[in-house]
Design a protein around this motif. Sequence first.
Motif, mmCIF file in Angstrom:
data_model
loop_
_atom_site.group_PDB
_atom_site.id
_atom_site.type_symbol
_atom_site.label_atom_id
_atom_site.label_comp_id
_atom_site.label_asym_id
_atom_site.label_seq_id
_atom_site.Cartn_x
_atom_site.Cartn_y
_atom_site.Cartn_z
ATOM 1 N N GLY A 331 -59.075 -1.432 133.113
ATOM 2 C CA GLY A 331 -59.639 -2.226 134.187
ATOM 3 C C GLY A 331 -59.819 -1.415 135.456
ATOM 4 N N GLN A 332 -60.221 -2.096 136.523
ATOM 5 C CA GLN A 332 -60.473 -1.442 137.804
ATOM 6 C C GLN A 332 -59.167 -0.967 138.428
ATOM 7 O OE1 GLN A 332 -63.486 -0.979 138.930
ATOM 8 N NE2 GLN A 332 -63.425 -0.649 141.145
ATOM 9 N N ILE A 333 -59.180 0.258 138.973
ATOM 10 C CA ILE A 333 -57.996 0.848 139.594
ATOM 11 C C ILE A 333 -58.228 0.984 141.092
ATOM 12 C CG2 ILE A 333 -56.476 2.862 139.701
ATOM 13 C CD1 ILE A 333 -57.338 3.481 136.800
ATOM 14 N N THR A 334 -57.348 0.386 141.872
ATOM 15 C CA THR A 334 -57.326 0.554 143.324
ATOM 16 C C THR A 334 -55.875 0.780 143.732
ATOM 17 O OG1 THR A 334 -57.095 -1.831 143.716
ATOM 18 C CG2 THR A 334 -59.339 -0.942 143.657
ATOM 19 N N PHE A 335 -55.658 1.116 144.999
ATOM 20 C CA PHE A 335 -54.308 1.331 145.521
ATOM 21 C C PHE A 335 -54.126 0.554 146.810
ATOM 22 C CE2 PHE A 335 -55.192 5.005 142.891
ATOM 23 C CZ PHE A 335 -54.014 5.151 142.167
ATOM 24 N N SER A 336 -52.915 0.072 147.009
ATOM 25 C CA SER A 336 -52.612 -0.677 148.227
ATOM 26 C C SER A 336 -51.158 -0.438 148.610
ATOM 27 C CB SER A 336 -52.856 -2.176 148.008
ATOM 28 O OG SER A 336 -51.921 -2.699 147.077
ATOM 29 N N ARG A 337 -50.798 -0.903 149.797
ATOM 30 C CA ARG A 337 -49.417 -0.880 150.248
ATOM 31 C C ARG A 337 -48.771 -2.211 149.885
ATOM 32 N NH1 ARG A 337 -47.032 3.927 150.998
ATOM 33 N NH2 ARG A 337 -48.077 5.233 152.540
ATOM 34 N N SER A 338 -47.570 -2.131 149.302
ATOM 35 C CA SER A 338 -46.848 -3.331 148.909
ATOM 36 C C SER A 338 -45.495 -3.347 149.596
ATOM 37 C CB SER A 338 -46.649 -3.370 147.389
ATOM 38 O OG SER A 338 -47.891 -3.362 146.711
ATOM 39 N N PRO A 339 -45.009 -4.516 150.016
ATOM 40 C CA PRO A 339 -43.689 -4.601 150.658
ATOM 41 C C PRO A 339 -42.596 -4.038 149.751
ATOM 42 C CG PRO A 339 -44.888 -6.665 150.907
ATOM 43 C CD PRO A 339 -45.684 -5.824 149.951
ATOM 44 N N VAL A 343 -44.627 4.086 148.264
ATOM 45 C CA VAL A 343 -45.796 4.906 147.931
ATOM 46 C C VAL A 343 -47.013 4.000 147.786
ATOM 47 C CG1 VAL A 343 -44.330 6.582 146.747
ATOM 48 C CG2 VAL A 343 -45.397 4.755 145.419
ATOM 49 N N TRP A 344 -48.188 4.631 147.717
ATOM 50 C CA TRP A 344 -49.391 3.861 147.416
ATOM 51 C C TRP A 344 -49.294 3.327 145.989
ATOM 52 C CZ3 TRP A 344 -52.946 2.193 150.720
ATOM 53 C CH2 TRP A 344 -53.037 2.831 151.970
ATOM 54 N N GLN A 345 -49.445 2.013 145.847
ATOM 55 C CA GLN A 345 -49.213 1.359 144.572
ATOM 56 C C GLN A 345 -50.530 0.968 143.905
ATOM 57 O OE1 GLN A 345 -46.301 0.662 142.708
ATOM 58 N NE2 GLN A 345 -47.931 0.191 141.243
ATOM 59 N N GLY A 346 -50.703 1.409 142.647
ATOM 60 C CA GLY A 346 -51.863 0.993 141.884
ATOM 61 C C GLY A 346 -51.853 -0.497 141.635
ATOM 62 N N THR A 347 -53.028 -1.112 141.671
ATOM 63 C CA THR A 347 -53.135 -2.556 141.463
ATOM 64 C C THR A 347 -54.021 -2.840 140.262
ATOM 65 O OG1 THR A 347 -55.062 -2.751 142.924
ATOM 66 C CG2 THR A 347 -52.888 -2.970 143.938
ATOM 67 N N GLY A 348 -53.835 -4.014 139.701
ATOM 68 C CA GLY A 348 -54.714 -4.472 138.629
ATOM 69 C C GLY A 348 -54.264 -4.128 137.226
ATOM 70 N N THR A 349 -53.176 -3.356 137.072
ATOM 71 C CA THR A 349 -52.726 -3.017 135.721
ATOM 72 C C THR A 349 -52.188 -4.257 135.017
ATOM 73 O OG1 THR A 349 -52.103 -0.786 136.427
ATOM 74 C CG2 THR A 349 -51.156 -1.579 134.363
ATOM 75 N N PRO A 350 -52.678 -4.555 133.823
ATOM 76 C CA PRO A 350 -52.193 -5.746 133.119
ATOM 77 C C PRO A 350 -50.751 -5.555 132.648
ATOM 78 C CG PRO A 350 -53.655 -4.478 131.709
ATOM 79 C CD PRO A 350 -53.705 -3.831 133.060
ATOM 80 N N ILE A 351 -49.999 -6.643 132.630
ATOM 81 C CA ILE A 351 -48.619 -6.621 132.150
ATOM 82 C C ILE A 351 -48.446 -7.742 131.135
ATOM 83 C CG2 ILE A 351 -46.182 -6.881 132.767
ATOM 84 C CD1 ILE A 351 -46.850 -5.998 135.568
#
Length: 370
Positions: A331-339, A343-351
């Motif tokens: 899927g689509q890979i982006t990065f964001s800041r999470s509380p 580090v910059w955290q990848g988003t959108g990975t299915p679990i």
Amino acid sequence: MDSPPSPPGAGRTQRSSVKIGALVPLTRPGWVEAGRHLLAGLELAARDVNGAGGIVGRPLELVVRDTAADPQRAAAAVEELARLGVAAVAGEYHSVVARAAAASADALGLPFLCSSAVLDALTEHPTEWVARLAPAQSRGWRVYADFLLGAGHSRIAVATQPSVYWASGTRILRDHLAPRAGSVVELDTCALTPAAVCDELVDNRTTALLLLVGHPEPAVSIVESVRRDPRLAEIMIGAPAGQPEFAEWATLLGDDSAAIPFLRYLPERLGPLGSRVEADLRERLAEAPSFVAFEGYDTVTVLADMLRSHGADRASTAASWPLVAVEGTRGQITFSRSPGISVWQGTGTPIHVADRDPAEPERFRILHTG
């Protein structure tokens, strides 16, 4: 260790190539099978990048170093790779090792995209130099805790070994289960034999045992002991860290390898890119690729896109994490800041939570989606 043969297209002068360092556990006590899958994904992506013209006409070259699950060795490898002029570092599977590599990369000002390690605190303080592709442990293990509750398990035992990673996992489970009337009891496998673990499970009237221990031992011996104890015929064994994903698990345990739920970072169905990569990885590995192999592929895919778009300057690469929008195998890979994530955290990975089907251990069943 010496680097393996460079991917196609890297046979031109070394000076003309764009280098990415690759950290992989390839020897014991590292989880060698996981390392082999991770490296297969990294190498396949490098081959595909070079087949598509490289980095603005320059070949991409992987410079591979074996961490052997040793934090000091990983930190030293990052320092060596920085001296060799790599544009970025990729890889690593073991969380404790990745934490040492991340600290070194942060200190040196070297971009590091961690492929598979999930420990929330990869660095002691927030950093712009490090990003992580895999979901954070706090997210994945809360999904696993929800699965346990949904399956009717509230009295949980965890078989543990001393490790920041296992301690973090235990804390996440306890914090998530406690407000929902769940409990967690810790069983120290350094003090308890597999038979004694069975006795503790009976005494504590637990309905689920989670393996927060090394593979193959003591995990395999614990599974065998529990499966053969008639008092524990109804207990569920779980392995949130993903041991049952790999073929070695089924080889060592046979029928006992099935019905042990674990966290898996794959979608229910792969798209066109994922399906093509899966076929290539299967040929390269001579077995079904694990989600770790896909993590390796996506890591190089992301770094190659960043290097094409922003150049090989390390500071420019580190500044571009929030600009990433790449189509990966899952899927689509982006990065964001999470509380709580440094580090910059990848988003959108299915679990999802999966297990091996008792009727067909080579087949995986999806039990819960996060």
